[in-house]
Motif scaffolding. Structure first.
Motif, short mmCIF file in Angstrom:
data_model
loop_
_atom_site.label_atom_id
_atom_site.label_comp_id
_atom_site.label_asym_id
_atom_site.label_seq_id
_atom_site.Cartn_x
_atom_site.Cartn_y
_atom_site.Cartn_z
N CYS A 271 0.86 -1.11 -0.15
CA CYS A 271 0.06 -0.12 0.10
C CYS A 271 0.74 1.22 -0.03
O CYS A 271 2.10 1.34 0.07
N ARG A 272 0.25 2.41 -0.14
CA ARG A 272 0.92 3.71 -0.01
C ARG A 272 1.56 3.85 1.32
O ARG A 272 0.99 3.58 2.35
N GLY A 273 2.67 4.28 1.37
CA GLY A 273 3.55 4.33 2.58
C GLY A 273 4.61 3.38 2.36
O GLY A 273 5.82 3.59 3.17
N PHE A 274 4.57 2.47 1.73
CA PHE A 274 5.60 1.36 1.64
C PHE A 274 6.57 1.81 0.76
O PHE A 274 6.07 2.26 -0.62
N ARG A 275 7.97 2.04 1.22
CA ARG A 275 8.92 2.45 -0.02
C ARG A 275 10.05 1.49 -0.35
O ARG A 275 11.04 1.85 -0.95
N GLY A 276 9.87 0.44 0.27
CA GLY A 276 11.10 -0.87 0.07
C GLY A 276 10.82 -1.40 -1.01
O GLY A 276 10.26 -1.06 -2.01
N ASN A 277 11.51 -2.38 -1.14
CA ASN A 277 11.73 -3.31 -2.33
C ASN A 277 10.64 -4.42 -2.34
O ASN A 277 10.43 -5.05 -1.15
N VAL A 278 9.66 -4.48 -3.19
CA VAL A 278 8.47 -5.41 -3.34
C VAL A 278 9.03 -6.63 -3.29
O VAL A 278 8.29 -7.73 -2.65
N LEU A 279 10.31 -6.92 -4.00
CA LEU A 279 10.97 -8.44 -3.85
C LEU A 279 11.17 -8.83 -2.35
O LEU A 279 10.90 -9.98 -1.88
N ASP A 280 11.65 -7.90 -1.62
CA ASP A 280 11.96 -8.29 -0.07
C ASP A 280 10.58 -8.31 0.48
O ASP A 280 10.76 -9.47 1.46
N ARG A 300 5.69 4.31 -8.68
CA ARG A 300 6.22 3.20 -7.70
C ARG A 300 5.30 1.96 -8.25
O ARG A 300 5.82 0.73 -8.13
N HIS A 301 3.97 2.10 -8.32
CA HIS A 301 3.36 0.75 -8.66
C HIS A 301 3.94 0.23 -9.95
O HIS A 301 4.17 -0.82 -10.11
N ASP A 302 4.22 0.98 -10.90
CA ASP A 302 4.78 0.46 -12.29
C ASP A 302 5.92 -0.11 -12.02
O ASP A 302 6.44 -1.37 -12.63
N ARG A 303 6.79 0.43 -11.26
CA ARG A 303 8.06 -0.20 -11.05
C ARG A 303 7.95 -1.54 -10.03
O ARG A 303 8.64 -2.58 -10.39
N TYR A 304 7.04 -1.67 -9.08
CA TYR A 304 6.80 -3.00 -8.54
C TYR A 304 6.28 -3.84 -9.47
O TYR A 304 6.57 -4.94 -9.33
N LEU A 305 5.33 -3.43 -10.44
CA LEU A 305 4.96 -4.22 -11.25
C LEU A 305 5.75 -4.98 -12.29
O LEU A 305 5.87 -6.36 -12.59
N ASP A 306 6.78 -4.24 -12.59
CA ASP A 306 8.09 -4.64 -13.54
C ASP A 306 8.67 -5.76 -12.72
O ASP A 306 8.82 -6.68 -13.38
N SER A 307 9.13 -5.29 -11.41
CA SER A 307 9.59 -6.35 -10.62
C SER A 307 9.08 -7.67 -10.72
O SER A 307 9.81 -8.94 -10.76
N LEU A 308 7.80 -7.80 -10.17
CA LEU A 308 7.04 -8.84 -10.10
C LEU A 308 6.98 -9.56 -11.14
O LEU A 308 6.97 -10.95 -11.48
N GLN A 309 6.72 -9.08 -12.30
CA GLN A 309 6.61 -9.62 -13.67
C GLN A 309 7.80 -10.51 -13.99
O GLN A 309 7.85 -11.47 -14.54
N ARG A 310 9.03 -9.63 -13.85
CA ARG A 310 10.25 -10.00 -14.27
C ARG A 310 10.68 -11.59 -13.47
O ARG A 310 11.32 -12.17 -14.20
N TYR A 311 10.38 -11.41 -12.09
CA TYR A 311 10.73 -12.78 -11.52
C TYR A 311 9.54 -13.65 -11.27
O TYR A 311 9.63 -14.52 -10.69
N ASP A 312 8.56 -13.41 -11.98
CA ASP A 312 7.40 -14.43 -12.33
C ASP A 312 6.70 -14.68 -11.19
O ASP A 312 6.54 -15.95 -10.63
N ILE A 313 6.69 -13.59 -10.22
CA ILE A 313 5.97 -13.73 -8.83
C ILE A 313 4.39 -13.51 -9.08
O ILE A 313 3.88 -12.45 -9.72
#
Length: 329
Positions: A271-280, A300-313
């Motif tokens: 949610c809003r307020g989290f600024r860490g790494n979504v993979l963590d 931030r949403h798009d950056r997290y979304l890209d990371s999740l898609q890249r690692y197939d989470i």
């Protein structure tokens, strides 16, 4: 169409009695218009006014004046003359109508609210209205029989199309300010929000207005705010962990929440307020799926979304869907 069809039939006074005919027409036109538009207005606004004749009377009296003044205003403006006095007069007439309508709406039992039905009901309704008009014009028994059959069809359609809801359901609303979960069990409903204490009550009022139809259709009188720690039938919340009907969520709206010990969660909602790494967040919580809340900043949403898609989470973006709706019987 309803005015043209029903007004001559419902007015008991002859047009030869001009003054009396005009006075009765004020009532008859309101009734005829309500026959045609009342069911549509009720379908969209879920309210039917009982005092429509009283409310419409000043409108019908002032309508010729308002329309005539409006046409005159257009002509004056086209000619290059700006009649401020005429604008003020038109505004005064409109304000008088609105003030009278508000006064009528505040009368006790002036309207019935909370009316919900399927749009399919309007098909037999208008067939019935047409049959009624035909029977009044032709004075034939077949028309009355058709109108009676139409009433039966309306009742059947109301029962067949009546929506059935599960005993318990919840959804995550899409909102850019906070992450809100609406939980309903029977006629009780709760709001679980990530908004702070200072803004929680305003979020509650906002949710009551926003989801008014959802609550009313299910017979829920009020939406209550769930505190940070609560356990009720089917739902429990302990700070960031929410369990509803056996589904466990972790509301991650701060980096520090990753340092806590969690039991297994089905969904981690970033949610809003989290600024860490979504993979963590995925490694630490080990959820079945990551949800990206709609209140995240778009970058931030798009950056997290890209990371999740890249690692197939496994993931789901709540920004890209209207709401996440879960039903349990």
């Amino acid at each position: 169409a309803a005015i043209l069809l029903f007004t001559p039939l419902l007015n008991p006074v002859s047009p030869r009695q001009r003054l009396l005919y005009y006075i009765t027409s004020l009532v008859v036109v309101s009734i005829a218009a309500t026959i045609g538009s009342g069911v549509i207005a009720t379908y969209y606004f879920h309210t039917f006014p009982f005092c429509f004749v009283i409310a419409n009377t000043p409108v019908l009296l002032m309508l010729p004046l308002i329309m005539g003044a409006g046409v005159l205003l257009i002509v004056c403006e086209a000619a290059g003359y700006d009649p401020v006095w005429l604008c003020s007069a038109i505004d005064a007439m409109y304000n008088a109508i609105f003030a009278f309508a508000r006064m009528v709406s505040n009368l006790p039992h002036s309207a019935v609210s909370g009316i919900y039905f399927s749009g399919w009901v309007m098909i037999p309704y208008f067939i019935t209205a047409g049959a009624l008009a035909w029977s009044l014009w032709r004075r034939k028994a077949a028309g009355w029989c058709a109108a009676a059959a139409g009433v039966v069809a309306i009742i059947i359609t109301l029962n067949v199309t009546q929506r059935k809801f599960p005993a318990s359901e919840h959804f995550i609303a899409r909102d850019s300010y906070a992450t809100d979960i609406i939980y309903r069990n029977g006629t009780e409903a709760w709001l679980i929000t990530t908004a702070g204490e200072r803004n929680a009550l305003s979020r509650l009022e906002n949710s009551r207005n926003r989801h008014r139809d959802f609550l009313a259709m299910r017979g829920v009188d009020s939406l209550r705010l769930a505190p940070a720690s609560i356990t009720v039938n089917g739902m429990s919340r302990h700070d960031a962990v929410v369990e509803i009907d056996g589904i466990r969520y972790a509301l991650i709206n701060a980096d520090s929440l990753l340092n806590r010990d969690y039991c297994h969660v089905d969904y981690a909602i970033v949610c809003r307020g989290f600024r860490g790494n979504v993979l963590d967040a995925h490694r630490r919580l080990k959820p079945d799926s990551i949800m990206l809340s709609a209140d995240l900043h778009v970058r931030r949403h798009d950056r997290y979304l890209d990371s999740l898609q890249r690692y197939d989470i496994p993931h789901r973006s709540l920004r890209q869907s209207t709401l996440h709706h879960i039903k349990r019987k």
